[in-house]
Design a protein around this motif. Structure first.
Motif, PDB file in Angstrom:
ATOM      1  N   THR A  44       0.819  -1.205   0.000  1.00  0.00           N
ATOM      2  CA  THR A  44       0.000   0.000   0.000  1.00  0.00           C
ATOM      3  C   THR A  44       0.849   1.249   0.000  1.00  0.00           C
ATOM      4  O   THR A  44       0.802   2.054  -0.891  1.00  0.00           O
ATOM      5  CB  THR A  44      -0.904   0.031   1.239  1.00  0.00           C
ATOM      6  OG1 THR A  44      -1.516  -1.225   1.331  1.00  0.00           O
ATOM      7  CG2 THR A  44      -1.937   1.094   1.108  1.00  0.00           C
ATOM      8  N   TRP A 560      -2.499 -12.627   7.564  1.00  0.00           N
ATOM      9  CA  TRP A 560      -3.226 -11.621   6.779  1.00  0.00           C
ATOM     10  C   TRP A 560      -3.117 -10.229   7.380  1.00  0.00           C
ATOM     11  O   TRP A 560      -3.188 -10.058   8.590  1.00  0.00           O
ATOM     12  CB  TRP A 560      -4.708 -12.003   6.678  1.00  0.00           C
ATOM     13  CG  TRP A 560      -4.942 -13.202   5.810  1.00  0.00           C
ATOM     14  CD1 TRP A 560      -5.015 -14.505   6.235  1.00  0.00           C
ATOM     15  CD2 TRP A 560      -5.115 -13.220   4.399  1.00  0.00           C
ATOM     16  NE1 TRP A 560      -5.224 -15.331   5.162  1.00  0.00           N
ATOM     17  CE2 TRP A 560      -5.295 -14.572   4.015  1.00  0.00           C
ATOM     18  CE3 TRP A 560      -5.146 -12.232   3.417  1.00  0.00           C
ATOM     19  CZ2 TRP A 560      -5.489 -14.944   2.695  1.00  0.00           C
ATOM     20  CZ3 TRP A 560      -5.345 -12.601   2.104  1.00  0.00           C
ATOM     21  CH2 TRP A 560      -5.511 -13.955   1.745  1.00  0.00           C
ATOM     22  N   LYS A 561      -3.003  -9.280   6.510  1.00  0.00           N
ATOM     23  CA  LYS A 561      -2.891  -7.886   6.948  1.00  0.00           C
ATOM     24  C   LYS A 561      -3.635  -6.991   5.959  1.00  0.00           C
ATOM     25  O   LYS A 561      -3.598  -7.219   4.750  1.00  0.00           O
ATOM     26  CB  LYS A 561      -1.419  -7.497   6.979  1.00  0.00           C
ATOM     27  CG  LYS A 561      -1.136  -6.120   7.503  1.00  0.00           C
ATOM     28  CD  LYS A 561       0.358  -5.899   7.679  1.00  0.00           C
ATOM     29  CE  LYS A 561       1.018  -5.614   6.360  1.00  0.00           C
ATOM     30  NZ  LYS A 561       2.467  -5.472   6.449  1.00  0.00           N
ATOM     31  N   THR A 562      -4.311  -5.965   6.472  1.00  0.00           N
ATOM     32  CA  THR A 562      -4.914  -4.972   5.579  1.00  0.00           C
ATOM     33  C   THR A 562      -4.244  -3.627   5.826  1.00  0.00           C
ATOM     34  O   THR A 562      -3.815  -3.333   6.934  1.00  0.00           O
ATOM     35  CB  THR A 562      -6.429  -4.790   5.813  1.00  0.00           C
ATOM     36  OG1 THR A 562      -6.615  -4.376   7.160  1.00  0.00           O
ATOM     37  CG2 THR A 562      -7.192  -6.055   5.571  1.00  0.00           C
ATOM     38  N   THR A 563      -4.176  -2.835   4.785  1.00  0.00           N
ATOM     39  CA  THR A 563      -3.554  -1.521   4.901  1.00  0.00           C
ATOM     40  C   THR A 563      -4.387  -0.501   4.142  1.00  0.00           C
ATOM     41  O   THR A 563      -5.097  -0.840   3.189  1.00  0.00           O
ATOM     42  CB  THR A 563      -2.129  -1.523   4.310  1.00  0.00           C
ATOM     43  OG1 THR A 563      -2.180  -2.106   3.007  1.00  0.00           O
ATOM     44  CG2 THR A 563      -1.162  -2.309   5.161  1.00  0.00           C
ATOM     45  N   LEU A 592      -4.519  -5.563   0.708  1.00  0.00           N
ATOM     46  CA  LEU A 592      -4.683  -6.767   1.515  1.00  0.00           C
ATOM     47  C   LEU A 592      -3.498  -7.662   1.179  1.00  0.00           C
ATOM     48  O   LEU A 592      -3.153  -7.830   0.001  1.00  0.00           O
ATOM     49  CB  LEU A 592      -5.997  -7.462   1.133  1.00  0.00           C
ATOM     50  CG  LEU A 592      -6.282  -8.804   1.816  1.00  0.00           C
ATOM     51  CD1 LEU A 592      -6.528  -8.601   3.309  1.00  0.00           C
ATOM     52  CD2 LEU A 592      -7.486  -9.476   1.173  1.00  0.00           C
ATOM     53  N   SER A 593      -2.843  -8.210   2.215  1.00  0.00           N
ATOM     54  CA  SER A 593      -1.695  -9.059   1.897  1.00  0.00           C
ATOM     55  C   SER A 593      -1.666 -10.300   2.780  1.00  0.00           C
ATOM     56  O   SER A 593      -2.218 -10.329   3.886  1.00  0.00           O
ATOM     57  CB  SER A 593      -0.395  -8.268   2.019  1.00  0.00           C
ATOM     58  OG  SER A 593      -0.238  -7.793   3.325  1.00  0.00           O
ATOM     59  N   TYR A 594      -1.017 -11.318   2.261  1.00  0.00           N
ATOM     60  CA  TYR A 594      -0.897 -12.616   2.922  1.00  0.00           C
ATOM     61  C   TYR A 594       0.570 -12.990   2.941  1.00  0.00           C
ATOM     62  O   TYR A 594       1.288 -12.749   1.970  1.00  0.00           O
ATOM     63  CB  TYR A 594      -1.688 -13.664   2.132  1.00  0.00           C
ATOM     64  CG  TYR A 594      -1.477 -15.076   2.620  1.00  0.00           C
ATOM     65  CD1 TYR A 594      -2.241 -15.583   3.670  1.00  0.00           C
ATOM     66  CD2 TYR A 594      -0.487 -15.889   2.061  1.00  0.00           C
ATOM     67  CE1 TYR A 594      -2.033 -16.867   4.143  1.00  0.00           C
ATOM     68  CE2 TYR A 594      -0.281 -17.168   2.537  1.00  0.00           C
ATOM     69  CZ  TYR A 594      -1.054 -17.655   3.578  1.00  0.00           C
ATOM     70  OH  TYR A 594      -0.837 -18.921   4.050  1.00  0.00           O
ATOM     71  N   GLY A 602      -0.619 -10.438  -2.510  1.00  0.00           N
ATOM     72  CA  GLY A 602      -1.416  -9.297  -2.093  1.00  0.00           C
ATOM     73  C   GLY A 602      -2.132  -8.623  -3.236  1.00  0.00           C
ATOM     74  O   GLY A 602      -1.901  -8.920  -4.408  1.00  0.00           O
TER      75      GLY A 602
END
Ligand SMILES: [Cu+2]
Length: 701
Positions: A44, A560-563, A592-594, A602
Motif C-alpha cells: 500500500t 493476513w494484513k490490511t492496509t 490486503l496481503s498474505y 497481495g
C-alpha cells in the motif's frame, strides 16, 4: 552495504512491518540501517515510522512496478506524485511541490540534472536498488540536508559497512516484464573487517509501453550504471570510503519535441566518519564529492525527424561539487546536537545547434559550438540541529541554518545568440535563514506519539527558475532574464501529526499548513513555443497550501494484513486569486496481503479523485496544469515464493483491468508544439501504462 536481506526475509516477514524504530537518536537519519519494513513487496504505502520520517529499503519490490529510477519509487509514499514524461525520468512532487523544494540527496550529495527543459530530475540518475536505504523527512523540519527543501528532504544512501569475517557477499536480481522490460542488478562486496571493495552494476531497458487503450506511448528507455567503492576501517570507529560511479542511457519522451540521447553521470566521492571520539563528541563526518552530468537531447536520433528546418540538438553539462562537515555532540545526557557546514558549487554550460539540413545532421559534432557557461551557483551554509529530551515522554527538536548564496549570469549574446541575456555578467548574493522547532509528546500507555512543529525555510531560486525561465508575463524571448527579478521563496509551515505502533493496529497521520511568500510560479501562459527555449515566466506570487496524509495497517492474524492510506492537498495562488497549480487530487489506497513465510501475495487498489482545482498554464520548472482530470481506480496483484532463505521470486500484474487513465499531474501527450509525435496517438496527458505483467527474482549470496 549490508546484505541481511536473507535473514530479513524470515525475521521481517514474521514481524509486523510497522515496527517502530523510533527509540534512539535519529539525528543521523541518513546513517541508520533499515530495520523496519520488511515486506517482500510494498503493497500500500510506506509507513511513517516516527514523526515526519519515512524510511524504507529501496530494494524491496513495490506495486505498481517502478521504472528504473528514483522518482517512481517515491510514488508509493502518500503525498508523492510523479509527473510522467514518458517511460522514465518522471518528476517527483511532494504535496504539489517540485524541483528544489525537494532536497534530493544521493549518498549525501546533491545531484543536479543537466537539462534546461527538465528532462532529468535528480532522481533520473538514481537506480534505487543500488542503495541501502531511502529516508524522507516531511516539511521544513530538518536543516541537516542542505538548503531549500521546504517541502521534504529525500535521501538515498549506501551505508559504509564492513564484513565481519573475510569473504564476500552479494545480491543479484533479475526482472522481466511487459513491453520488453528487463532490469539486471549485481551487487558484490568482498573484503574483511578492515577493508572492502564493492561493485554495483545495474541495467534497465524498456520498449514503448502501451496505455489502456492499447496505443503505444513514445517511452522506450535504456539506462545502465556502475558504482565502485573502496572502504577502509582504520579501527572500529574510523571509516573511510572512496567511491566512483558512472551511468548513462537514453530515453524517449512522449511530451515534447525532443528525446534524451545521453544522460551521463560521473561521480567521485570521499566519505569519512569517526565515531565515539569522547563523551562529548559522538561522531565527526566529512563528505567531498563531484557530480558531472553530461546530457544531450535532440529531435532526430530517437524519433522520426521533423522537417529539416526544425531539427535541433542541445548538449548541457552540470557540474556540482559538494562539501559537508558535521559533528555530533552530546553536551548532556538528554541533549544531542549536530553542528556542521556544507557547501555547493555548481556550474552549467550549454551548446546547441538547429535549423540544419537533415542530411547534415548525422554527425551532430560537426555543428558543436564550444560549450559556453551560462551560470554558476555557489552556496555555503552553517547549521545546527538539536534534540532535547525533557523526560521519557517529551522531546524538543529544533534547528537553524544560514546560507550564503552567490549566482552569476554568464550568458551573453556573443556566445548564446538569441538565448543571451539582458542580465549578462550580473551577480546576485543573498544570505538566507531557515529554521524549525518541534515538540513530540509520547503517551506510553497507548502508545502514541503526537507532534507539532513550525518551520521557516528560505529557498534561493534554482538554475531552472533563473536561467531557462523568463522575466514577467511578456517574456517572449531569452533576453528578458529572470535572473535578478526572481525573489527568494519564503515558506512558513505548521506540521501536526501522530504515529502509533501496536501489535495489531498501526497508524500515522500528518497535517500541514504552508504559507508561502514569493512562491516562485512558472507561468507558461506566454511561453514562446517557436524556439528551443520554451521556458515559462518565473514570477513570485503569494500562496498557501494545506493537506494531510494518513495511513493505517491492521493485522487480521499472523498471515493476513490490511492496509490503507490517503493523501490530500489543496492550495491557493493569492496573487492571481486562482487555484495553486500542480496540486494532485485526493488519493487513496487499500491493500490486503498474505504471508506464511514461504508464500506471500497481495492486492492493491489505488484510486484518485477527479481534480477540478487547477490553473491552466501555470506550474513549476517541470510542468504546468493542463486542465481538469477525471478520477480513476486501478487494481494490482502480486504473489511470491521463497524456495530458500536466499531466494525470492515475485510476480505481479499492475493495472489488472487495463484501465486507460492519466494522472492529474502529467505532461501533455504531444510533441510540445501541440501536434502528435509522428507515428503516435496524441493524448491530452501522457497516459499511464496499461496492464503490465512482471516477474522478479532475487538471490542473496
Ligand atoms: Cu534535455
Amino acid at each position: 552495504m549490508k546484505f541481511k536481506a536473507n535473514n530479513m526475509i524470515l525475521t521481517l516477514a514474521i514481524a509486523s512491518c510497522f515496527q517502530s524504530a523510533r527509540a534512539e537518536d535519529r539525528i543521523q537519519l541518513a546513517r541508520h540501517d533499515v530495520d523496519v519494513y520488511a515486506d517482500d513487496v510494498v503493497v500500500t504505502a510506506n509507513h511513517m515510522s516516527e514523526p515526519l520520517v519515512i524510511e524504507t529499503d529501496p530494494r524491496i519490490p513495490r506495486q505498481p512496478l517502478p521504472a528504473h529510477d528514483g522518482a517512481d519509487y517515491l510514488k508509493t509514499i502518500p503525498g508523492f506524485s510523479v509527473m510522467r514524461k514518458g517511460g522514465s525520468d518522471g518528476e517527483p512532487i511532494f504535496r504539489g511541490m517540485a524541483g528544489s523544494r525537494l532536497n534530493i540527496l544521493v549518498d549525501g550529495q546533491n545531484v543536479q540534472g543537466g537539462c534546461s527543459m527538465r528532462m532529468d530530475a535528480p532522481t533520473s540518475y538514481i537506480f534505487p536498488e543500488a542503495y541501502d536505504k531511502l529516508t524522507i523527512v516531511k516539511g521544513p523540519q530538518t536543516v541537516l540536508f542542505g538548503p531549500g527543501g521546504s517541502a521534504a528532504s529525500v535521501m538515498f544512501d549506501r551505508s559504509i559497512k564492513f564484513l565481519k569475517e573475510p569473504g564476500y557477499t552479494g545480491r543479484s536480481s533479475l526482472l522481466v516484464g511487459s513491453f520488453g522490460r528487463n532490469d539486471e542488478v549485481v551487487d558484490i562486496k568482498a573484503g574483511n573487517e578492515n577493508f572492502y571493495v564493492q561493485g554495483v552494476g545495474t541495467n534497465s531497458f524498456s520498449q514503448n509501453y502501451k496505455d489502456g487503450n492499447g496505443d503505444q506511448v513514445h517511452s522506450s528507455y535504456h539506462r545502465y550504471s556502475g558504482n565502485v567503492g573502496f572502504g577502509f576501517a582504520f579501527d572500529e570507529n574510523t571509516k573511510l570510503e572512496l567511491s566512483g560511479a558512472y551511468s548513462n542511457g537514453w530515453a524517449q519522451y512522449a511530451d515534447r519535441a525532443m528525446d534524451g540521447a545521453k544522460f551521463q553521470r560521473e561521480n567521485y566521492a570521499l566519505r569519512f566518519e569517526k565515531t565515539n571520539i569522547s563523551p562529548l563528541i559522538n561522531k565527526i563526518s566529512l563528505l567531498v564529492s563531484r557530480n558531472d552530468i553530461d546530457h544531450v537531447m535532440d529531435d532526430y536520433s530517437l524519433r522520426q525527424p521533423p522537417s529539416s528546418m526544425q531539427m535541433g540538438w542541445a548538449q548541457l553539462k552540470h557540474q556540482t561539487d559538494n562539501f559537508k562537515f558535521s559533528i555530533d555532540l552530546s553536551p548532556k545526557e538528554n541533549f544531542i546536537l549536530n553542528l556542521g557546514m556544507d557547501a555547493q558549487l555548481a556550474s552549467h554550460e550549454k551548446a546547441w545547434g538547429r535549423n540544419y539540413m537533415k542530411s547534415m545532421m548525422n554527425d551532430p559534432s560537426l555543428f558543436s559550438r564550444d560549450m559556453q557557461k551560462d551560470s554558476t551557483f555557489k552556496q555555503i551554509g552553517f547549521f545546527g540541529e538539536g534534540k532535547y529530551f525533557l523526560n521519557d515522554d517529551v522531546k524538543f527538536v529544533g534547528g537553524y541554518r544560514f546560507d550564503e548564496w552567490d549566482a552569476k549570469d554568464k550568458r551573453d549574446t556573443t556566445n548564446h545568440g538569441t538565448e543571451g541575456s539582458d542580465t549578462s555578467g550580473r551577480k546576485r548574493s543573498e544570505g538566507l535563514n531557515s529554521g524549525f522547532i518541534r515538540v513530540e509528546k509520547n503517551i506510553a500507555t497507548y502508545p502514541i506519539t503526537f507532534y507539532t512543529g513550525f518551520g521557516h525555510s528560505e529557498r534561493f531560486p534554482d538554475y531552472w527558475e533563473l536561467i531557462p525561465s523568463h522575466r514577467g508575463l511578456a517574456g517572449m524571448d531569452g533576453n528578458s532574464s529572470a535572473f535578478l527579478s526572481t525573489k527568494v521563496e519564503k515558506t512558513n509551515q505548521l506540521d501536526l501529526g501522530f504515529v502509533s505502533t501496536r501489535d495489531k493496529l498501526s497508524f500515522s497521520g500528518s497535517v500541514f499548513y504552508s504559507d508561502i511568500n514569493d512562491y516562485i510560479l512558472i507561468d507558461y501562459r506566454s511561453a514562446y513555443k517557436g524556439t528551443m527555449n520554451m521556458g515559462g515566466s518565473s514570477r513570485n506570487i503569494d500562496a498557501y497550501s494545506y493537506g494531510a496524509e494518513f495511513d493505517a495497517a491492521y493485522k487480521i492474524n499472523d498471515e493476513w494484513k490490511t492496509t490503507a492510506a490517503f493523501a490530500y492537498v489543496r492550495g491557493r495562488n493569492e496573487t492571481d486569486n486562482k487555484a495553486l497549480s500542480q496540486l494532485p487530487p485526493l488519493e487513496a489506497r487499500v491493500g490486503l496481503s498474505y504471508d506464511d513465510h514461504t508464500w506471500f501475495g497481495g492486492a492493491l487498489v489505488r484510486a484518485a479523485a477527479e481534480q477540478n482545482h487547477y490553473s491552466a498554464g501555470q506550474g513549476n520548472i517541470a510542468g504546468q496544469d493542463i486542465g481538469r482530470s477525471g478520477g480513476f481506480a486501478t487494481v494490482s496483484l502480486h504473489a511470491g515464493y521463497r524456495p530458500t532463505k536466499q531466494t525470492v521470486v515475485t510476480a505481479g500484474v499492475d493495472n489488472l483491468f487495463d484501465k486507460n487513465y492519466a494522472e492529474f499531474i502529467s505532461r501533455s501527450g504531444s510533441n510540445g508544439m501541440g501536434s502528435p509525435i509522428t507515428g503516435f496517438v496524441q493524448t491530452t496527458r501522457v497516459n499511464e501504462p496499461g496492464r503490465t505483467i512482471w516477474l522478479k527474482g532475487t538471490i542473496n549470496f
